[in-house]
Design a protein around this motif. Structure first.
Motif, short mmCIF file in Angstrom:
data_model
loop_
_atom_site.label_atom_id
_atom_site.label_comp_id
_atom_site.label_asym_id
_atom_site.label_seq_id
_atom_site.Cartn_x
_atom_site.Cartn_y
_atom_site.Cartn_z
N ASP A 29 -39.63 -3.17 -20.83
CA ASP A 29 -38.33 -2.51 -20.95
C ASP A 29 -37.69 -2.78 -22.31
N GLU A 30 -37.77 -4.02 -22.76
CA GLU A 30 -37.14 -4.41 -24.04
C GLU A 30 -37.80 -3.69 -25.22
N CYS A 31 -39.11 -3.64 -25.22
CA CYS A 31 -39.83 -3.01 -26.34
C CYS A 31 -39.64 -1.49 -26.38
N LEU A 32 -39.49 -0.87 -25.23
CA LEU A 32 -39.42 0.59 -25.17
C LEU A 32 -38.01 1.16 -25.12
N LYS A 33 -37.00 0.29 -25.12
CA LYS A 33 -35.63 0.82 -25.06
C LYS A 33 -35.28 1.54 -26.36
N ALA A 34 -34.35 2.46 -26.26
CA ALA A 34 -33.91 3.22 -27.43
C ALA A 34 -33.43 2.24 -28.50
N PRO A 35 -33.68 2.50 -29.76
CA PRO A 35 -34.16 3.77 -30.33
C PRO A 35 -35.66 3.85 -30.49
N GLU A 80 -47.19 -5.94 -16.21
CA GLU A 80 -47.16 -7.33 -15.73
C GLU A 80 -45.90 -8.04 -16.19
N ASP A 81 -45.42 -7.67 -17.37
CA ASP A 81 -44.20 -8.26 -17.91
C ASP A 81 -43.19 -7.13 -18.11
N GLU A 82 -42.53 -6.75 -17.02
CA GLU A 82 -41.61 -5.61 -17.06
C GLU A 82 -40.42 -5.84 -17.99
N GLU A 83 -40.00 -7.09 -18.13
CA GLU A 83 -38.88 -7.39 -19.03
C GLU A 83 -39.28 -7.05 -20.48
N GLN A 84 -40.46 -7.48 -20.90
CA GLN A 84 -40.93 -7.16 -22.25
C GLN A 84 -41.15 -5.65 -22.39
N MET A 131 -46.30 -3.46 -32.49
CA MET A 131 -45.68 -3.95 -31.26
C MET A 131 -46.69 -4.78 -30.48
N PRO A 132 -46.21 -5.64 -29.59
CA PRO A 132 -47.15 -6.36 -28.72
C PRO A 132 -47.82 -5.37 -27.76
N ILE A 133 -48.94 -5.79 -27.21
CA ILE A 133 -49.59 -4.99 -26.17
C ILE A 133 -48.67 -4.99 -24.95
N LEU A 134 -48.38 -3.80 -24.43
CA LEU A 134 -47.46 -3.70 -23.29
C LEU A 134 -48.21 -3.39 -22.01
N GLU A 144 -51.82 -0.73 -13.71
CA GLU A 144 -52.50 -1.60 -14.67
C GLU A 144 -52.49 -1.04 -16.09
N VAL A 145 -51.54 -0.18 -16.39
CA VAL A 145 -51.46 0.49 -17.69
C VAL A 145 -51.43 -0.51 -18.85
N VAL A 146 -52.03 -0.08 -19.97
CA VAL A 146 -51.97 -0.83 -21.22
C VAL A 146 -51.50 0.16 -22.29
#
Length: 128
Positions: free
Chosen positions: A59-65, A53-57, A47-50, A39-41
């Motif tokens: 992964d997309e927000c945290l990808k390099a760089p 629940e939305d693994e696609e978002q 950036m949006p709150i991660l 349940e991590v936040v």
């Protein structure tokens, strides 16, 4: 022999450094997920709150760089023991990549899972 609170402080600081190693790595999402409570936040600047629940978002927000730095340093570290299975750590972070600098305050709350591992419940950064 260190007290239980000293051992918790050492473990939480070790885990926080592992989090920053993951954050600054070439592929942050898998490592951060491994460190996280289901349940991590995560709250990063601009950036949006991660959540997971939305693994696609996630992964997309945290990808390099994302936060791809050559090194980081944690200063003014303070760990607050909430109980024997929860702690919060606060600090100032300084990171660099070439001539780019990142300065922020950070705070992470950790809880101990059933398997004994410490997991991120919340993480927050504020730019300085």
């Amino acid at each position: 022999m260190p007290t239980i609170h000293e051992r918790i402080r050492e473990e939480v600081l070790r885990k926080e450094r592992a989090l920053w190693t993951a954050i600054t790595s070439a592929d942050p999402p898998p490592q951060i997920k491994k460190l996280s409570n289901p349940e991590v936040v995560l709250l990063f600047p601009k950036m949006p709150i991660l959540t997971l629940e939305d693994e696609e978002q996630f992964d997309e927000c945290l990808k390099a760089p994302f936060h791809r730095f050559d090194g980081f340093q944690l200063d003014d570290v303070r760990t607050i023991i909430i109980d024997l299975m929860a702690a919060s750590i606060t600090y100032k972070v300084y990171a660099v990549r070439g001539d780019q600098e990142y300065r922020a305050t950070g705070s992470t709350t950790w809880s101990q899972a059933a398997d004994g591992e410490w997991r991120i419940v919340t993480h927050h950064e504020t730019l300085l």
